[in-house]
Design a protein around this motif. Sequence first.
Motif, PDB file in Angstrom:
ATOM      1  N   MET A 110      -4.369   2.039  -0.128  1.00 22.27           N
ATOM      2  CA  MET A 110      -5.102   2.624  -1.251  1.00 22.27           C
ATOM      3  C   MET A 110      -5.964   1.592  -1.971  1.00 22.27           C
ATOM      4  N   GLY A 111      -5.901   0.339  -1.500  1.00 22.95           N
ATOM      5  CA  GLY A 111      -6.746  -0.695  -2.087  1.00 22.95           C
ATOM      6  C   GLY A 111      -6.103  -1.512  -3.173  1.00 22.95           C
ATOM      7  N   TYR A 112      -4.782  -1.340  -3.364  1.00 23.79           N
ATOM      8  CA  TYR A 112      -4.087  -2.089  -4.407  1.00 23.79           C
ATOM      9  C   TYR A 112      -3.578  -3.429  -3.873  1.00 23.79           C
ATOM     10  N   GLU A 113      -3.639  -4.427  -4.723  1.00 24.64           N
ATOM     11  CA  GLU A 113      -3.065  -5.742  -4.425  1.00 24.64           C
ATOM     12  C   GLU A 113      -1.647  -5.787  -4.980  1.00 24.64           C
ATOM     13  N   THR A 114      -0.730  -6.377  -4.222  1.00 20.62           N
ATOM     14  CA  THR A 114       0.659  -6.484  -4.683  1.00 20.62           C
ATOM     15  C   THR A 114       1.127  -7.932  -4.657  1.00 20.62           C
ATOM     16  N   ALA A 115       2.106  -8.215  -5.501  1.00 23.02           N
ATOM     17  CA  ALA A 115       2.769  -9.516  -5.467  1.00 23.02           C
ATOM     18  C   ALA A 115       3.593  -9.618  -4.188  1.00 23.02           C
ATOM     19  N   PRO A 116       3.995 -10.839  -3.789  1.00 31.02           N
ATOM     20  CA  PRO A 116       4.825 -10.973  -2.578  1.00 31.02           C
ATOM     21  C   PRO A 116       6.161 -10.248  -2.756  1.00 31.02           C
ATOM     22  N   ALA A 117       6.355  -9.165  -2.052  1.00 31.78           N
ATOM     23  CA  ALA A 117       7.584  -8.376  -2.175  1.00 31.78           C
ATOM     24  C   ALA A 117       8.632  -8.947  -1.225  1.00 31.78           C
ATOM     25  N   GLU A 118       9.190 -10.094  -1.606  1.00 30.90           N
ATOM     26  CA  GLU A 118      10.109 -10.833  -0.724  1.00 30.90           C
ATOM     27  C   GLU A 118      11.575 -10.568  -1.036  1.00 30.90           C
ATOM     28  N   GLY A 119      11.839  -9.970  -2.187  1.00 30.36           N
ATOM     29  CA  GLY A 119      13.211  -9.725  -2.575  1.00 30.36           C
ATOM     30  C   GLY A 119      13.286  -8.628  -3.620  1.00 30.36           C
ATOM     31  N   ALA A 120      14.515  -8.295  -4.037  1.00 30.80           N
ATOM     32  CA  ALA A 120      14.790  -7.213  -4.989  1.00 30.80           C
ATOM     33  C   ALA A 120      14.346  -5.876  -4.379  1.00 30.80           C
ATOM     34  N   PHE A 121      13.974  -4.891  -5.213  1.00 27.62           N
ATOM     35  CA  PHE A 121      13.461  -3.625  -4.678  1.00 27.62           C
ATOM     36  C   PHE A 121      12.306  -3.111  -5.528  1.00 27.62           C
ATOM     37  N   ARG A 180      10.449  -0.862   1.482  1.00 27.39           N
ATOM     38  CA  ARG A 180       9.528  -1.918   1.037  1.00 27.39           C
ATOM     39  C   ARG A 180       8.287  -1.958   1.915  1.00 27.39           C
ATOM     40  N   GLN A 181       8.518  -1.962   3.217  1.00 27.43           N
ATOM     41  CA  GLN A 181       7.381  -2.044   4.134  1.00 27.43           C
ATOM     42  C   GLN A 181       6.484  -0.813   4.029  1.00 27.43           C
ATOM     43  N   TYR A 182       7.104   0.354   3.873  1.00 28.91           N
ATOM     44  CA  TYR A 182       6.289   1.561   3.709  1.00 28.91           C
ATOM     45  C   TYR A 182       5.480   1.502   2.418  1.00 28.91           C
ATOM     46  N   LEU A 183       6.146   1.203   1.294  1.00 22.49           N
ATOM     47  CA  LEU A 183       5.497   1.287  -0.007  1.00 22.49           C
ATOM     48  C   LEU A 183       4.370   0.271  -0.142  1.00 22.49           C
ATOM     49  N   THR A 184       4.634  -0.971   0.230  1.00 26.28           N
ATOM     50  CA  THR A 184       3.577  -1.975   0.111  1.00 26.28           C
ATOM     51  C   THR A 184       2.414  -1.652   1.044  1.00 26.28           C
ATOM     52  N   GLY A 185       2.731  -1.154   2.237  1.00 23.56           N
ATOM     53  CA  GLY A 185       1.673  -0.767   3.162  1.00 23.56           C
ATOM     54  C   GLY A 185       0.818   0.366   2.606  1.00 23.56           C
TER      55      GLY A 185
END
Length: 379
Positions: free
Chosen positions: A307-318, A297-302
């Motif tokens: 790359m300039g993409y915005e993501t939702a809060p990745a607080e759970g699931a996968f 999770r930490q790698y992918l969101t980082g």
Amino acid sequence: MKALSRKVADIAPSATIEISDRAAQMRAAGIDVIGLSIGEPDFPTPAHITRACINALERGETHYAPSPGIPALREAISQKLETENDIPCTPGQVIVACGAKDSIYEAMEATLNPGDEVIIIDPSWVSYEPCVQLSGGVPVHCGVRESDFQVDDSLLEAITPNTKMIICNSPSNPSGAVMNDASLRLIADAATDNDCYVLSDEIYEKLIYGKDHVSIGSFDGMADRTITVNGFSKAYAMTGWRIGYAAAPDPVAKQMIKVQQHTISHPATFAMHGAVAALTGDQQCVEEMRCEFDVRRQYLTGALHEMGYETAPAEGAFYAYVKTGGDDMAVSARWLADAHVAVTPGTAFGTPGWVRLSYAASLDRLKEAMHRIAVLPEK
């Protein structure tokens, strides 16, 4: 020939399964496709769970079982809900079904009449709406705040005299957001004030990062109107076992059992013995998987943020839920065709302009996927 069911004809195929099938066809043609579209842990089922199932087979546990599930599993589930989730529950309120999806469908068949409205909070899992439609209900969509993916007063605006149920999914598939106390209490108050049921889908409760899971059924007065759905697919890597469950108020549970008696009868008997071992055995296997998901999770969101993409809060699931800034269907098609990375467009979840990436894949494959996407020429 006479016409087939209009009800089924009006329902779209599952987008996640459709994309996974397309990726499989490309792989069969010799293309190296990285599949980030489907929600399936890439870990084996823990050995003690598999062994319990094998032991059950060797004991001859291959015959019919009680329709709501074997007593040992219903007891283990009720104890789990009471001790871990603070939900008052007896074994008689538990129905063991063929996956959480089957539990959701049975709950809707048991509660909905034609014209009853069900509020679905978007972004939402692809099968909620079809389950409502198959059960004769009317889906009503309501969005979250895009700033934090929490519920706000727009939920109250969606309620009408015909509202029968509100679906609560935390952690969320597809966004990964975990509902905070304010969101859960808003849903609970709305359900109480308008005499509605809440269907709480908690299948990802064990996969949370830096937050605590709270069951809405634990709130004062909510046990009598909440149907809590969970299962073994995500936390225990048991997707193919098809074991899920629901705990419901007594009148709803009795209705759900009737639905099950006349449809699936019950899940596979020997598989239910494996599920008992999952709940009553050592939980370290769950924590190990959660920690590995957290690294990914930490790698992918980082990498996405770089790359300039915005993501939702990745607080759970996968899942990483990514804002594309454009046509999500076109982005997903291009990533699959040109980068050979399969993802799911947000249109499938009721939120165009987003795509869902599953990080239920090895870190090496995630790194390769991010490299392929990063080097695509701009359009």
